[in-house]
Write a protein that holds these residues in place. Structure first.
Motif, PDB file in Angstrom:
ATOM      1  N   GLU A  17       0.678  -1.287   0.052  1.00  0.00           N
ATOM      2  CA  GLU A  17      -0.031   0.019   0.010  1.00  0.00           C
ATOM      3  C   GLU A  17       0.889   1.331   0.079  1.00  0.00           C
ATOM      4  OE1 GLU A  17      -3.123   2.353   2.968  1.00  0.00           O
ATOM      5  OE2 GLU A  17      -3.043   0.341   3.474  1.00  0.00           O
ATOM      6  N   PHE A  18       1.974   1.317   0.860  1.00  0.00           N
ATOM      7  CA  PHE A  18       2.660   2.411   0.883  1.00  0.00           C
ATOM      8  C   PHE A  18       3.513   2.480  -0.348  1.00  0.00           C
ATOM      9  CE2 PHE A  18       6.481   4.931   2.179  1.00  0.00           C
ATOM     10  CZ  PHE A  18       5.899   6.004   2.776  1.00  0.00           C
ATOM     11  N   ALA A  19       3.937   1.329  -0.970  1.00  0.00           N
ATOM     12  CA  ALA A  19       4.758   1.632  -2.378  1.00  0.00           C
ATOM     13  C   ALA A  19       3.647   2.261  -3.475  1.00  0.00           C
ATOM     14  CB  ALA A  19       5.016   0.238  -2.679  1.00  0.00           C
ATOM     15  N   LYS A  20       2.490   1.726  -3.380  1.00  0.00           N
ATOM     16  CA  LYS A  20       1.444   2.450  -4.422  1.00  0.00           C
ATOM     17  C   LYS A  20       0.937   3.823  -3.963  1.00  0.00           C
ATOM     18  CE  LYS A  20      -1.290  -1.764  -5.447  1.00  0.00           C
ATOM     19  NZ  LYS A  20      -2.674  -2.238  -5.391  1.00  0.00           N
ATOM     20  N   PHE A  21       1.035   3.975  -3.002  1.00  0.00           N
ATOM     21  CA  PHE A  21       0.914   5.354  -2.388  1.00  0.00           C
ATOM     22  C   PHE A  21       1.934   6.462  -2.650  1.00  0.00           C
ATOM     23  CE2 PHE A  21       1.056   8.999   0.542  1.00  0.00           C
ATOM     24  CZ  PHE A  21      -0.614   9.517   0.631  1.00  0.00           C
ATOM     25  N   ARG A 131      -0.925  13.001   5.045  1.00  0.00           N
ATOM     26  CA  ARG A 131      -1.874  12.427   4.122  1.00  0.00           C
ATOM     27  C   ARG A 131      -2.059  11.007   4.037  1.00  0.00           C
ATOM     28  NH1 ARG A 131       0.322  16.917   0.339  1.00  0.00           N
ATOM     29  NH2 ARG A 131      -1.407  18.636   0.520  1.00  0.00           N
ATOM     30  N   PHE A 132      -0.850  10.325   4.231  1.00  0.00           N
ATOM     31  CA  PHE A 132      -0.950   9.010   4.081  1.00  0.00           C
ATOM     32  C   PHE A 132      -1.631   8.011   5.163  1.00  0.00           C
ATOM     33  CE2 PHE A 132       0.706   4.634   5.458  1.00  0.00           C
ATOM     34  CZ  PHE A 132       0.611   3.896   4.274  1.00  0.00           C
ATOM     35  N   TRP A 133      -1.549   8.931   6.424  1.00  0.00           N
ATOM     36  CA  TRP A 133      -2.263   8.306   7.718  1.00  0.00           C
ATOM     37  C   TRP A 133      -3.788   8.870   7.424  1.00  0.00           C
ATOM     38  CZ3 TRP A 133      -5.210  11.516  10.939  1.00  0.00           C
ATOM     39  CH2 TRP A 133      -5.688  10.989  11.881  1.00  0.00           C
ATOM     40  N   SER A 134      -3.997   9.816   6.861  1.00  0.00           N
ATOM     41  CA  SER A 134      -5.721  10.504   6.975  1.00  0.00           C
ATOM     42  C   SER A 134      -6.470   9.707   5.797  1.00  0.00           C
ATOM     43  CB  SER A 134      -5.601  11.807   6.925  1.00  0.00           C
ATOM     44  OG  SER A 134      -5.081  12.624   5.743  1.00  0.00           O
ATOM     45  N   TRP A 138      -9.450   7.467   7.073  1.00  0.00           N
ATOM     46  CA  TRP A 138     -10.547   8.084   7.028  1.00  0.00           C
ATOM     47  C   TRP A 138     -11.311   8.170   5.699  1.00  0.00           C
ATOM     48  CZ3 TRP A 138     -12.567   8.559  11.572  1.00  0.00           C
ATOM     49  CH2 TRP A 138     -11.800   8.835  12.501  1.00  0.00           C
ATOM     50  N   VAL A 139     -10.432   8.258   4.625  1.00  0.00           N
ATOM     51  CA  VAL A 139     -10.938   8.620   3.215  1.00  0.00           C
ATOM     52  C   VAL A 139     -11.194   7.287   2.514  1.00  0.00           C
ATOM     53  CG1 VAL A 139     -10.566   9.796   0.928  1.00  0.00           C
ATOM     54  CG2 VAL A 139      -9.778  10.913   3.060  1.00  0.00           C
ATOM     55  N   PHE A 140     -10.162   6.426   2.338  1.00  0.00           N
ATOM     56  CA  PHE A 140     -10.272   5.190   1.441  1.00  0.00           C
ATOM     57  C   PHE A 140     -10.489   3.920   2.519  1.00  0.00           C
ATOM     58  CE2 PHE A 140      -8.047   8.226  -1.114  1.00  0.00           C
ATOM     59  CZ  PHE A 140      -9.139   8.309  -2.447  1.00  0.00           C
ATOM     60  N   ARG A 141     -11.474   4.059   2.977  1.00  0.00           N
ATOM     61  CA  ARG A 141     -11.696   3.069   4.226  1.00  0.00           C
ATOM     62  C   ARG A 141     -11.646   1.422   3.657  1.00  0.00           C
ATOM     63  NH1 ARG A 141     -14.112   5.263   9.464  1.00  0.00           N
ATOM     64  NH2 ARG A 141     -13.963   2.896   9.733  1.00  0.00           N
ATOM     65  N   ALA A 142     -11.232   0.534   4.314  1.00  0.00           N
ATOM     66  CA  ALA A 142     -11.278  -0.839   3.840  1.00  0.00           C
ATOM     67  C   ALA A 142     -12.552  -1.126   4.308  1.00  0.00           C
ATOM     68  CB  ALA A 142     -10.250  -1.717   4.663  1.00  0.00           C
ATOM     69  N   LEU A 143     -13.041  -2.175   3.350  1.00  0.00           N
ATOM     70  CA  LEU A 143     -14.492  -2.800   3.566  1.00  0.00           C
ATOM     71  C   LEU A 143     -14.127  -3.512   4.724  1.00  0.00           C
ATOM     72  CD1 LEU A 143     -15.214  -4.182  -0.156  1.00  0.00           C
ATOM     73  CD2 LEU A 143     -16.455  -2.464   1.206  1.00  0.00           C
TER      74      LEU A 143
END
Length: 182
Positions: A17-21, A131-134, A138-143
């Motif tokens: 996830e961090f690599a894609k971010f 931004r990574f944390w938020s 909060w924004v792109f929440r996991a199902l």
């Protein structure tokens, strides 16, 4: 699965996830710095305002990258709320990075093109951590796990594994492989 292997799987997921971010953020960084330098050198707009213009353009690019690349597997059912939160947290990040540039430019008088780019880059780095944390929190929440499995199974045309027949109903028979119509 042992706790150690579960931790390893979770760490690998976070690393991906961090690599894609980071990939989306890298494109956003190039857009941000490119637009910043173009606006700064082609217009008479002051440094911090040029930075804000560039960051707004980069925010638009980043949303598309995050939604359709980094977090494409996340909940998509509340796009209005997602976009509102994304913009809110992006504005907070904009304030962080503009604040660093503002202090360097107007507080210390460091206004050369090289100094402006260094402090813009530093501000972007600090804002990126926020931004990574938020975004992931909060924004792109996991199902939720159960909903994710049901969504995947319905996509594959299977009954959800947790589905149980109701009282008095018979389970539906599955076709045998040799009786499938061709």
């Amino acid at each position: 699965m042992s706790e150690r292997s579960a931790l390893r799987v979770r760490l690998e997921q976070l690393t991906r996830e961090f690599a894609k971010f980071g990939a989306v953020g890298g494109v956003g960084l190039l857009v941000d710095l490119g637009v910043f330098n173009l606006v700064r050198h082609l217009t008479d707009i002051p440094v911090v305002r040029a930075s804000i213009v560039a960051t707004v353009v980069a925010i638009g690019c980043n949303y598309l990258g995050f939604r359709y690349f980094t977090y494409r597997d996340r909940d998509k059912s509340r796009r209005t709320k997602e976009l509102t939160l994304f913009l809110l947290f992006s504005v907070v990040g904009l304030v962080i990075q503009s604040g660093v540039l503002y202090v360097a430019t107007y507080g210390f008088g460091w206004d050369s093109p090289l100094q402006s780019n260094i402090f813009k880059f530093l501000g972007i780095g600090i804002a990126t951590l926020f931004r990574f944390w938020s975004y992931r929190t909060w924004v792109f929440r996991a199902l939720p796990a159960r909903e994710a499995v049901q969504t995947a199974e319905s996509f594959l045309g299977q009954e959800p594994s947790g589905a149980r027949p109701g009282p008095g109903s018979e389970p539906r028979p599955r076709p045998e492989p040799d009786r499938v119509a061709r």
